[in-house]
Enzyme design. Structure first.
Site, PDB file in Angstrom:
ATOM      1  N   TYR A   1      -2.022   0.369   9.856  1.00 41.25           N
ATOM      2  CA  TYR A   1      -2.219  -0.371   8.601  1.00 41.25           C
ATOM      3  C   TYR A   1      -0.957  -0.295   7.746  1.00 41.25           C
ATOM      4  O   TYR A   1      -0.396  -1.323   7.321  1.00 41.25           O
ATOM      5  CB  TYR A   1      -3.439   0.180   7.848  1.00 41.25           C
ATOM      6  CG  TYR A   1      -3.550  -0.369   6.449  1.00 41.25           C
ATOM      7  CD1 TYR A   1      -3.662  -1.744   6.239  1.00 41.25           C
ATOM      8  CD2 TYR A   1      -3.512   0.473   5.335  1.00 41.25           C
ATOM      9  CE1 TYR A   1      -3.727  -2.260   4.947  1.00 41.25           C
ATOM     10  CE2 TYR A   1      -3.586  -0.035   4.051  1.00 41.25           C
ATOM     11  CZ  TYR A   1      -3.691  -1.400   3.859  1.00 41.25           C
ATOM     12  OH  TYR A   1      -3.753  -1.902   2.591  1.00 41.25           O
TER      13      TYR A   1
ATOM     14  N   THR B   1       0.817  -1.210   0.000  1.00 41.57           N
ATOM     15  CA  THR B   1       0.000   0.000   0.000  1.00 41.57           C
ATOM     16  C   THR B   1       0.853   1.264   0.000  1.00 41.57           C
ATOM     17  O   THR B   1       1.969   1.271   0.549  1.00 41.57           O
ATOM     18  CB  THR B   1      -0.900   0.017   1.256  1.00 41.57           C
ATOM     19  OG1 THR B   1      -1.488   1.317   1.398  1.00 41.57           O
ATOM     20  CG2 THR B   1      -0.117  -0.265   2.524  1.00 41.57           C
TER      21      THR B   1
END
Ligand code: UDP
Length: 322
Positions: free
Chosen positions: A138, A114
């Site tokens: 995250y 990501t």
């Protein structure tokens, strides 16, 4: 046979469809905590947690050549509330998968990484060599997973590609599968909810960011462009004995306000827009420099923001209106 973890989820299902259309055989492993069995319309399906030791049974049953690892939790906001959940599932459970792959001699791996690994980037567009300084759990869980892969590859007889997604959006043009999160936290489906009347308004989280209109800027990339990049990355792993990390984005940024305006244009609907507080963990601007994957794999994105919103709107109408 390619093992697709998280293949019942949004990006995994779109890639599983693309793989099958390209002639690959797949087995989807998903525990359906976030995924939908209905989304597995292609290939085999096995209900397992990729963090479970029982996952060995899948490697015994099928002749696995490589793994595309989509299985993960992916909400920035939730990760701030529940960091342990993210480190356990996204990092620790991936280590279990890697251990089993080693045991069975499976040595090709693609990670869904990501743009959140960059944190607040020093310059945009972001190149892969920028320092990784994630600002939310995250992003951090994916950062340490990338590091584990780097070490694994250094040991030898194992190659990986980490694909750093920018903002995945849009849906299958045939509307066979689409984006469906419970609860939904992503901007485009939430704005479409306002357009279709499932919510009264849309809130903009923060209007004082260091951007031209004060709202966060993101690089939205069609999920089918992402799917194609996974196939290109898998072929690269089959042909070259090396590992790599690539950004996956359009290289263009749109602010939250611009996305809302695009939804209004595409849907022809109007709805109230509220100016709200910042959401914790959001960087100002994330735009990809995707030159590296273009040069190395010949991948180029096909779809712009309007097409992304149109395809997502068609899916939204199918599930909420038909
Ligand atoms: N956002 C917003 N309102 C919402 C949902 C999201 O203003 O109801 C903003 C969010 O703060 C971020 C951008 O839209 O700046 C994209 O958020 P999303 O959750 O879709 O993706 P992320 O960038 O967090 O991966």
């Amino acid at each position: 046979m390619i093992l697709v973890t998280g293949g019942a989820g949004y990006i995994g299902a779109h890639t599983n469809k693309a793989l099958n259309q390209a002639g690959y055989e797949t087995v989807v492993v998903d525990n359906l905590v976030k995924g939908y069995e209905d989304f597995v319309k292609w290939g085999h399906f096995e209900n397992y947690n990729f963090g479970s030791k029982d996952l060995r049974e899948v490697f015994e049953k099928y002749d696995i050549d490589g793994v595309l690892h989509f299985g993960a939790f992916s909400s920035v906001a939730e990760s701030v509330e529940l960091p342990q959940k993210y480190f356990k599932n996204n990092y620790k459970n991936t280590i279990n998968l890697l251990q089993i792959m080693r045991e069975f001699g499976v040595n090709k791996f693609i990670l869904s990484s990501t743009a959140a690994v960059y944190g607040n980037p020093e310059k945009v567009p972001i190149t892969e060599d920028q320092e990784l300084k994630p600002i939310n759990p995250y992003g951090h869980s994916k950062f340490i997973t990338e590091k584990a892969l780097e070490r694994e590859a250094a040991k030898g007889d194992f190659n990986y590609v980490a694909l750093r997604y920018f903002n995945a959006a849009g849906c299958d043009f045939d509307c066979e599968i689409g984006e469906l999160h419970e609860p939904e936290t992503h901007l485009i489906p939430l704005v479409l909810d306002a357009a279709i009347g499932r919510r009264d308004s849309i809130s903009i989280f923060g209007t004082d960011y260091n951007t031209p209109d004060g709202t966060c800027v993101r690089d939205y990339i069609h999920v089918n462009d992402l799917a194609k990049a996974h196939i290109d990355a898998y072929e690269y792993l089959c042909n070259e004995n090396e590992s790599n990390v690539f950004n996956l984005g359009n290289g263009k940024g749109f602010s939250v306000k611009e996305v809302i305006d695009m939804v209004k244009k595409v849907t022809g609907k109007d709805f109230p827009v509220k100016l709200d507080e910042r959401r914790e963990g959001d960087p100002d601007i994330l735009i990809a420099d995707a030159t590296k994957i273009k040069d190395k794999l010949g991948w180029t994105p096909q779809y712009d923001l309007e097409t992304i919103v149109e395809s997502a709107w068609n899916w939204h109408k199918k599930i909420y209106q038909d």
